[in-house]
Write an enzyme that holds these catalytic residues in place. Structure first.
Site, PDB file in Angstrom:
ATOM      1  CG  LEU A  14      -1.001  -7.615   4.583  1.00  0.00           C
ATOM      2  CD1 LEU A  14      -0.763  -6.245   5.196  1.00  0.00           C
ATOM      3  CD2 LEU A  14       0.324  -8.293   4.284  1.00  0.00           C
ATOM      4  CG  HIS A  15      -5.776 -12.489   6.402  1.00  0.00           C
ATOM      5  ND1 HIS A  15      -6.404 -12.029   7.527  1.00  0.00           N
ATOM      6  CD2 HIS A  15      -6.300 -11.791   5.375  1.00  0.00           C
ATOM      7  CE1 HIS A  15      -7.261 -11.100   7.198  1.00  0.00           C
ATOM      8  NE2 HIS A  15      -7.219 -10.930   5.886  1.00  0.00           N
ATOM      9  CB  ALA A  16      -2.021 -17.118   7.613  1.00  0.00           C
TER      10      ALA A  16
END
Length: 85
Positions: A14-16
């Site tokens: 759950l990045h960018a």
């Protein structure tokens, strides 16, 4: 209150972009939506900084909790985002 445990399948966790989509979907809910990494403390799923601060990576387990009339639909959408790989 509805809750769902999900193992994140997205290659970047759950990045960018996935985090932004996750927060955007949570923000559309009329009720409170939280996300926790494993058994950790839940944070607002409507805050990009809080979600990215969890440092969720591929194969991590998250627990999403939603309140309100649309809780199940919100959980479905958030699970879909976390599973997108």
């Amino acid at each position: 209150m509805a809750q769902r445990r999900i193992t994140v399948q997205s290659e970047v966790g759950l990045h960018a972009r996935p985090a932004a989509l996750f927060v955007e979907a949570a923000a559309k809910s009329g009720g409170e939506v939280t996300v926790a990494k494993g058994e950790g403390q839940g944070v607002s799923a409507k805050s990009i900084l809080a979600v990215m601060g969890l440092d969720v990576r591929k194969d991590d387990e998250i627990v999403i909790t939603a309140e309100g009339d649309d809780a199940e639909q919100v959980l479905d959408r958030l699970a879909e985002i976390a599973d997108a790989g």
